[in-house]
Design a protein around this motif. Structure first.
Motif, PDB file in Angstrom:
ATOM      1  N   MET A 212       3.471  19.115 -12.007  1.00 19.64           N
ATOM      2  CA  MET A 212       3.377  18.470 -11.090  1.00 19.64           C
ATOM      3  C   MET A 212       1.927  17.457 -10.884  1.00 19.64           C
ATOM      4  SD  MET A 212       4.247  19.260  -7.089  1.00 19.64           S
ATOM      5  CE  MET A 212       2.030  19.785  -6.545  1.00 19.64           C
ATOM      6  N   LEU A 213       1.946  16.013 -10.059  1.00 20.19           N
ATOM      7  CA  LEU A 213       0.520  15.494  -9.826  1.00 20.19           C
ATOM      8  C   LEU A 213       0.272  15.149  -8.324  1.00 20.19           C
ATOM      9  CD1 LEU A 213       1.171  12.635 -12.666  1.00 20.19           C
ATOM     10  CD2 LEU A 213      -0.156  14.326 -12.433  1.00 20.19           C
ATOM     11  N   GLU A 214      -1.032  15.476  -7.698  1.00 21.73           N
ATOM     12  CA  GLU A 214      -1.358  15.310  -6.747  1.00 21.73           C
ATOM     13  C   GLU A 214      -1.846  13.784  -6.717  1.00 21.73           C
ATOM     14  OE1 GLU A 214      -2.915  18.544  -5.277  1.00 21.73           O
ATOM     15  OE2 GLU A 214      -1.013  19.711  -4.584  1.00 21.73           O
ATOM     16  N   VAL A 215      -1.746  13.014  -5.667  1.00 23.08           N
ATOM     17  CA  VAL A 215      -2.492  11.959  -5.885  1.00 23.08           C
ATOM     18  C   VAL A 215      -3.045  11.757  -4.254  1.00 23.08           C
ATOM     19  CG1 VAL A 215      -3.018   8.996  -5.624  1.00 23.08           C
ATOM     20  CG2 VAL A 215      -1.218  10.505  -7.908  1.00 23.08           C
ATOM     21  N   TYR A 216      -4.529  11.458  -4.276  1.00 23.46           N
ATOM     22  CA  TYR A 216      -5.202  11.469  -2.714  1.00 23.46           C
ATOM     23  C   TYR A 216      -5.395   9.972  -3.069  1.00 23.46           C
ATOM     24  CZ  TYR A 216      -5.051  16.376  -2.184  1.00 23.46           C
ATOM     25  OH  TYR A 216      -3.843  17.543  -1.548  1.00 23.46           O
ATOM     26  N   LEU A 217      -5.193   9.249  -1.675  1.00 20.58           N
ATOM     27  CA  LEU A 217      -6.052   7.801  -1.998  1.00 20.58           C
ATOM     28  C   LEU A 217      -6.984   7.569  -0.626  1.00 20.58           C
ATOM     29  CD1 LEU A 217      -5.970   4.982  -2.973  1.00 20.58           C
ATOM     30  CD2 LEU A 217      -3.680   4.087  -2.260  1.00 20.58           C
ATOM     31  N   PHE A 218      -7.659   7.431  -0.710  1.00 23.80           N
ATOM     32  CA  PHE A 218      -8.697   7.325   0.343  1.00 23.80           C
ATOM     33  C   PHE A 218      -8.646   5.678   0.453  1.00 23.80           C
ATOM     34  CE2 PHE A 218      -9.552  11.456  -1.786  1.00 23.80           C
ATOM     35  CZ  PHE A 218      -9.864  11.824  -0.554  1.00 23.80           C
ATOM     36  N   VAL A 219      -8.238   5.610   1.548  1.00 17.15           N
ATOM     37  CA  VAL A 219      -8.744   4.309   2.534  1.00 17.15           C
ATOM     38  C   VAL A 219      -9.067   3.815   3.566  1.00 17.15           C
ATOM     39  CG1 VAL A 219      -6.454   4.082   1.280  1.00 17.15           C
ATOM     40  CG2 VAL A 219      -5.875   4.550   4.000  1.00 17.15           C
ATOM     41  N   ASN A 220      -9.008   2.657   3.950  1.00 17.00           N
ATOM     42  CA  ASN A 220      -9.222   1.794   4.964  1.00 17.00           C
ATOM     43  C   ASN A 220      -8.213   1.600   5.113  1.00 17.00           C
ATOM     44  OD1 ASN A 220     -10.419   0.198   7.575  1.00 17.00           O
ATOM     45  ND2 ASN A 220     -11.663  -1.004   5.620  1.00 17.00           N
ATOM     46  N   PRO A 221      -7.707   1.646   6.436  1.00 18.89           N
ATOM     47  CA  PRO A 221      -6.170   1.228   7.134  1.00 18.89           C
ATOM     48  C   PRO A 221      -6.598  -0.010   7.561  1.00 18.89           C
ATOM     49  CG  PRO A 221      -7.431   3.442   7.977  1.00 18.89           C
ATOM     50  CD  PRO A 221      -8.596   2.744   7.517  1.00 18.89           C
ATOM     51  N   LEU A 222      -7.237  -0.456   7.671  1.00 15.22           N
ATOM     52  CA  LEU A 222      -7.565  -1.731   7.804  1.00 15.22           C
ATOM     53  C   LEU A 222      -8.205  -2.876   7.088  1.00 15.22           C
ATOM     54  CD1 LEU A 222      -8.601  -1.415  11.822  1.00 15.22           C
ATOM     55  CD2 LEU A 222      -6.541  -2.317  11.329  1.00 15.22           C
ATOM     56  N   ALA A 223      -8.072  -1.979   5.996  1.00 11.02           N
ATOM     57  CA  ALA A 223      -8.459  -3.502   4.769  1.00 11.02           C
ATOM     58  C   ALA A 223      -7.214  -4.247   3.619  1.00 11.02           C
ATOM     59  CB  ALA A 223      -9.694  -2.756   3.409  1.00 11.02           C
ATOM     60  N   THR A 224      -7.297  -5.277   3.782  1.00 14.51           N
ATOM     61  CA  THR A 224      -6.655  -5.611   2.499  1.00 14.51           C
ATOM     62  C   THR A 224      -6.587  -5.029   1.435  1.00 14.51           C
ATOM     63  OG1 THR A 224      -6.338  -8.204   3.837  1.00 14.51           O
ATOM     64  CG2 THR A 224      -5.558  -8.220   1.767  1.00 14.51           C
ATOM     65  N   GLN A 225      -7.492  -5.131   0.920  1.00 10.72           N
ATOM     66  CA  GLN A 225      -7.125  -4.366  -0.750  1.00 10.72           C
ATOM     67  C   GLN A 225      -6.811  -2.820  -0.715  1.00 10.72           C
ATOM     68  OE1 GLN A 225      -7.802  -5.218  -3.434  1.00 10.72           O
ATOM     69  NE2 GLN A 225      -7.175  -3.601  -4.427  1.00 10.72           N
ATOM     70  N   CYS A 226      -6.789  -2.089   0.459  1.00  8.29           N
ATOM     71  CA  CYS A 226      -5.983  -0.760   0.620  1.00  8.29           C
ATOM     72  C   CYS A 226      -4.821  -0.537   0.517  1.00  8.29           C
ATOM     73  CB  CYS A 226      -7.321  -0.360   1.094  1.00  8.29           C
ATOM     74  SG  CYS A 226      -8.101   0.320   1.129  1.00  8.29           S
TER      75      CYS A 226
ATOM     76  N   ARG B 295      -2.616  -2.712  -0.875  1.00  4.97           N
ATOM     77  CA  ARG B 295      -2.640  -2.909  -2.404  1.00  4.97           C
ATOM     78  C   ARG B 295      -2.461  -2.039  -2.658  1.00  4.97           C
ATOM     79  NH1 ARG B 295      -4.801  -8.386  -1.595  1.00  4.97           N
ATOM     80  NH2 ARG B 295      -6.248  -7.505  -2.508  1.00  4.97           N
ATOM     81  N   ASP B 296      -3.598  -1.286  -2.617  1.00  2.00           N
ATOM     82  CA  ASP B 296      -3.816   0.122  -3.077  1.00  2.00           C
ATOM     83  C   ASP B 296      -2.560   0.945  -2.212  1.00  2.00           C
ATOM     84  OD1 ASP B 296      -6.052  -0.787  -4.290  1.00  2.00           O
ATOM     85  OD2 ASP B 296      -7.222   0.438  -3.031  1.00  2.00           O
ATOM     86  N   GLU B 297      -2.419   1.133  -1.656  1.00  2.00           N
ATOM     87  CA  GLU B 297      -0.829   2.337  -1.512  1.00  2.00           C
ATOM     88  C   GLU B 297       0.670   1.651  -1.511  1.00  2.00           C
ATOM     89  OE1 GLU B 297      -1.225   1.214   3.308  1.00  2.00           O
ATOM     90  OE2 GLU B 297      -3.200   2.274   3.391  1.00  2.00           O
ATOM     91  N   GLN B 298       0.599  -0.126  -1.412  1.00  3.90           N
ATOM     92  CA  GLN B 298       1.866  -0.415  -1.986  1.00  3.90           C
ATOM     93  C   GLN B 298       1.756   0.132  -3.414  1.00  3.90           C
ATOM     94  OE1 GLN B 298       1.005  -4.527  -1.455  1.00  3.90           O
ATOM     95  NE2 GLN B 298       1.755  -4.512   0.621  1.00  3.90           N
ATOM     96  N   ASN B 299       0.674   0.024  -4.930  1.00  3.59           N
ATOM     97  CA  ASN B 299       0.346   0.513  -6.032  1.00  3.59           C
ATOM     98  C   ASN B 299       0.783   2.304  -5.954  1.00  3.59           C
ATOM     99  OD1 ASN B 299       0.174  -1.993  -6.861  1.00  3.59           O
ATOM    100  ND2 ASN B 299      -2.227  -1.170  -6.544  1.00  3.59           N
ATOM    101  N   VAL B 300       0.611   2.684  -4.822  1.00  3.73           N
ATOM    102  CA  VAL B 300       0.994   4.127  -5.217  1.00  3.73           C
ATOM    103  C   VAL B 300       2.218   4.260  -4.975  1.00  3.73           C
ATOM    104  CG1 VAL B 300      -0.012   6.789  -4.204  1.00  3.73           C
ATOM    105  CG2 VAL B 300      -1.612   4.948  -4.704  1.00  3.73           C
ATOM    106  N   LEU B 301       2.716   4.114  -3.917  1.00  3.22           N
ATOM    107  CA  LEU B 301       3.906   4.174  -3.354  1.00  3.22           C
ATOM    108  C   LEU B 301       4.392   3.377  -4.838  1.00  3.22           C
ATOM    109  CD1 LEU B 301       3.872   2.789   0.009  1.00  3.22           C
ATOM    110  CD2 LEU B 301       4.705   4.818  -0.661  1.00  3.22           C
ATOM    111  N   ARG B 302       4.699   2.170  -5.402  1.00  2.00           N
ATOM    112  CA  ARG B 302       5.674   1.815  -6.775  1.00  2.00           C
ATOM    113  C   ARG B 302       5.098   2.652  -7.486  1.00  2.00           C
ATOM    114  NH1 ARG B 302       2.941  -2.909 -10.001  1.00  2.00           N
ATOM    115  NH2 ARG B 302       4.429  -3.561 -12.254  1.00  2.00           N
TER     116      ARG B 302
END
Length: 206
Positions: free
Chosen positions: A1-15, A17-24
């Protein structure tokens, strides 16, 4: 099993996109993946946010306002997560869409509208967003970021719980890089420059 922690600025456009990449990735990969979006708030995050808005980092009033807005958004996200991970993620994504795409300003009314759209119990949410528990969850996230040496948003940490005792920190990544790492097609000890289209990618073993 893999665990992925994505650290984000909730109000940044790049983040976003990163969230969408992790969901994808969770949908595209054959591997079992557990993932968590971890909101990050520090001086680097605030200053980068101001820079993206064309505001001087030395503008202390703007810096304080940006910090307070981010803090409130994070507490709202934590309160939504108390009602389930899926509802929490849906709330964050909807709030980001309202603020970053539709250009709405952060307000309590906006937060209530988004919570209702995401089928969140509003009375419980309004109580939780100001609770000590939400604040404790915020501080726990910042401690986690410190333990993993995270200083910038748009950073992902990947753990392969079945094979390795170490995690891999991936900064400035794109979907292809993340996919290759998760599916074992990328060696953490090799230089990334020739393995990805994202020239600024950086990979570190924790």
């Amino acid at each position: 099993m893999l665990e992925v922690y994505l650290f984000v600025n909730p109000l940044a456009t790049q983040c976003v996109r990163d969230e969408q990449n992790v969901l994808r990735l969770a949908n595209d990969s054959d591997k079992q993946i557990q993932f968590q979006f971890v909101p990050l708030l520090n001086i680097n995050v605030v200053q980068r946010a101001l820079k993206s808005q064309g505001i001087q980092a030395a503008d202390w009033q703007a810096q304080n306002q940006q910090s307070q807005t981010l803090y409130r958004v994070i507490l709202d996200y934590k309160a939504a997560l108390f009602q389930g991970k899926k509802r929490g993620r849906n709330f964050l994504i909807a709030l980001q869409a309202a603020m970053l795409k539709a250009g709405q300003r952060y307000s309590e009314e906006l937060v209530k509208d988004v919570a209702q759209q995401c089928a969140i119990d509003l009375d419980m949410f309004m109580e939780d967003r100001n609770s000590d528990l939400a604040k404790q969850a915020f501080h726990a996230d910042q401690r986690l970021a410190s333990e993993m040496n995270i200083t910038e948003a748009s950073s992902a940490v990947v753990f392969d719980c079945d094979q390795y005792d170490y995690g891999v920190l991936l900064e400035h990544f794109n979907y292809a890089t993340l996919f290759d790492l998760v599916n074992g097609q990328l060696d953490p000890f090799q230089d990334l420059a020739h393995r990805t289209n994202c020239a600024n990618s950086q990979l570190h073993v924790l």
